[in-house]
Structure formats: C-alpha cells, structure tokens
Design a protein around this motif. Sequence first.
Motif, PDB file in Angstrom:
ATOM      1  N   CYS A  48       0.843  -1.200   0.000  1.00 50.23           N
ATOM      2  CA  CYS A  48       0.000   0.000   0.000  1.00 50.23           C
ATOM      3  C   CYS A  48       0.881   1.254   0.000  1.00 50.23           C
ATOM      4  O   CYS A  48       1.833   1.356   0.772  1.00 50.23           O
ATOM      5  CB  CYS A  48      -0.888  -0.021   1.248  1.00 50.23           C
ATOM      6  SG  CYS A  48      -1.794   1.521   1.525  1.00 50.23           S
ATOM      7  N   ARG A  50       0.234   4.076   1.054  1.00 48.52           N
ATOM      8  CA  ARG A  50       0.032   4.921   2.229  1.00 48.52           C
ATOM      9  C   ARG A  50       0.626   4.311   3.498  1.00 48.52           C
ATOM     10  O   ARG A  50       1.298   4.983   4.258  1.00 48.52           O
ATOM     11  CB  ARG A  50      -1.483   5.119   2.394  1.00 48.52           C
ATOM     12  CG  ARG A  50      -1.907   6.223   3.315  1.00 48.52           C
ATOM     13  CD  ARG A  50      -1.582   7.570   2.713  1.00 48.52           C
ATOM     14  NE  ARG A  50      -1.448   8.555   3.770  1.00 48.52           N
ATOM     15  CZ  ARG A  50      -2.438   9.349   4.157  1.00 48.52           C
ATOM     16  NH1 ARG A  50      -3.578   9.321   3.527  1.00 48.52           N
ATOM     17  NH2 ARG A  50      -2.251  10.195   5.144  1.00 48.52           N
ATOM     18  N   CYS A  51       0.372   2.996   3.710  1.00 49.21           N
ATOM     19  CA  CYS A  51       0.774   2.388   4.987  1.00 49.21           C
ATOM     20  C   CYS A  51       1.741   1.229   4.803  1.00 49.21           C
ATOM     21  O   CYS A  51       2.124   0.590   5.779  1.00 49.21           O
ATOM     22  CB  CYS A  51      -0.457   1.934   5.773  1.00 49.21           C
ATOM     23  SG  CYS A  51      -1.176   0.387   5.168  1.00 49.21           S
ATOM     24  N   ARG A  53       1.291  -1.708   3.788  1.00 48.79           N
ATOM     25  CA  ARG A  53       0.756  -3.055   4.017  1.00 48.79           C
ATOM     26  C   ARG A  53       1.023  -3.901   2.771  1.00 48.79           C
ATOM     27  O   ARG A  53       0.617  -3.522   1.663  1.00 48.79           O
ATOM     28  CB  ARG A  53      -0.759  -2.971   4.265  1.00 48.79           C
ATOM     29  CG  ARG A  53      -1.451  -4.319   4.393  1.00 48.79           C
ATOM     30  CD  ARG A  53      -2.968  -4.135   4.406  1.00 48.79           C
ATOM     31  NE  ARG A  53      -3.388  -3.370   5.571  1.00 48.79           N
ATOM     32  CZ  ARG A  53      -3.717  -3.909   6.744  1.00 48.79           C
ATOM     33  NH1 ARG A  53      -3.729  -5.203   6.882  1.00 48.79           N
ATOM     34  NH2 ARG A  53      -4.068  -3.143   7.749  1.00 48.79           N
ATOM     35  N   CYS A  66      -4.460   0.136   0.252  1.00 49.51           N
ATOM     36  CA  CYS A  66      -5.123  -1.053   0.800  1.00 49.51           C
ATOM     37  C   CYS A  66      -6.534  -0.686   1.256  1.00 49.51           C
ATOM     38  O   CYS A  66      -6.877   0.507   1.386  1.00 49.51           O
ATOM     39  CB  CYS A  66      -4.309  -1.624   1.961  1.00 49.51           C
ATOM     40  SG  CYS A  66      -4.310  -0.614   3.446  1.00 49.51           S
ATOM     41  N   CYS A  69      -6.909   1.671   4.354  1.00 51.89           N
ATOM     42  CA  CYS A  69      -6.533   3.064   4.068  1.00 51.89           C
ATOM     43  C   CYS A  69      -7.582   3.754   3.199  1.00 51.89           C
ATOM     44  O   CYS A  69      -7.817   4.956   3.336  1.00 51.89           O
ATOM     45  CB  CYS A  69      -5.166   3.137   3.393  1.00 51.89           C
ATOM     46  SG  CYS A  69      -3.799   2.875   4.537  1.00 51.89           S
TER      47      CYS A  69
HETATM   48 ZN    ZN Z   1      -2.729   1.005   3.586  1.00 49.12          ZN
END
Ligand code: ZN
Length: 244
Positions: A48, A50-51, A53, A66, A69
């Motif tokens: 992901c 952003r995070c 994952r 993901c 998010c």
């Molecule tokens: Zn994420």
Amino acid sequence: MTLAQAFAPLVDLVYPPRCPACGEAIAAQDGLCGQCWSDLATPGEPACARCQRPFGNAAIGEGALCAPCLAEPPRHDGIAAATLYNAASRKLVLAFKHGRRIALAPMLARLIAARLPAMDGEWLVVPVPLHPLRLWHRGFNQSALLAREIVRLRGATLVVDGLVRRKRTPVLGGLGKAARARALSGAIAVRPRCRSRFSGARVVLVDDVMTSGATSDACVGALKRAGAANVLVGCFARVLDEAL
Ligand SMILES: [Zn+2]
Ligand SMILES: [Zn+2]
C-alpha cells in the motif's frame, strides 16, 4: 576496539552466546541463529502506498491503497515495519520486553532503521510513551530504548519524553474499534514544554509492536495537533490481522 569487544571472548566463555529467540548456540553475542533469521518475515512489495501493508502476490499498480486506508485515510505518513508479527518476531519481542533482554535493542533498532526512508535534514524521533506506573513496574520503556538506538544509527534528534500518557489504558486487544478509541481518548498528549519543537517538524514515532494501530494513531494525532508536518511510524513488528 571497544571495551565490550575486548572482553567479548571472556564473556563468550562464561556465557556462551545463545540465540535470544530460541536458545540455540550461536557464534556471536549480538545476533540470531540462522533458522530464526530466516523465520523473521519482512514486509514485501507490492505494498500500500500509504501504509506499506504488503499486498502479497497480487498484481497491484503503483500508488494503490489497501482497503483499510481507502476506508479511512490514516493520520500517519507511512509505516516502516522491520518485520511482520509472527512466531519468530513474537519470541524476540517477549525476550526484549518481558524477558528484560534489553541488550537486544541495538539489533531490533537496526532492523527498524533499515526500513526507514532517507532522513535528510532535521528529524525528531519520539517513542510511544508508557504510563508512569507501567514504566515504574517494568523499569524501562522498550520503545524509548529502540528510539535511542535509531537516533544513534540515523543521526536524528531524540525527544524521549515528547509524548506523555496521561491515563492508564486497558489492554486493547479484544476490544472493538470504538472501544479502543474510547479507551485512548485523551490518554496521550504532547508534553507541553516540547510542544513548540513539533511545529512543522518531521517525526519518526517509534513503537515495538504495532497491533491495531490505535495507540500509534493516538500518538500521531497528538503530534499532528502540535503541528508536526510529517509523522512516520517505525516499529519492530507489525501485526497484520484483519480481524483486529
Ligand atoms: Zn494502507
Ligand atoms: Zn534461534
């Protein structure tokens, strides 16, 4: 040669080095056995945007997010996890935190630091705080030990008491999302005298284990309310369990 290196042969003779995760005999004091190294799971790509994952083997385009998010954009600006939480990383965390093997801090921190992006310019490193009572019981804040080592490796500025826990929180595992949020409401704040340092700052928040993310999210929220421009979460083990 440091003093520790000079005495290493003697220490090895008295205390033959053992893998801190499984107890197997190993060659040097500061590592793991080969099996435990290979049992640690590093978060892979693709992940992901952003995070971070990991998406497993799915063919996912650049910049994809993901499901968690997408459902609720997180307040942090990325998660640098050294490992995914599994039996091997759990053993290390237990030895470090509850078995008081604080000599593991440099190795665990090295693995976290290896996942952090380049930290050019001024960065602050802040540990997730413990409640003073818990700190008193345990005698150390495991996240603060990791934060100190990360600063040593990456040359940022440690703000060891930048965050405070103002109330004790119950064990969050097993609580639903709303109950976790209620338990943490108002529990974590920026220490007033540190407040101005966070204005516009880039921060690495250090945690040992990131479980539901509720605690680190409360920390990120407090830092962002104090004006932090960018907050990355650096943790040793990240629990990826959609049921949490
Ligand atoms: Zn994420
Ligand atoms: Zn081992």
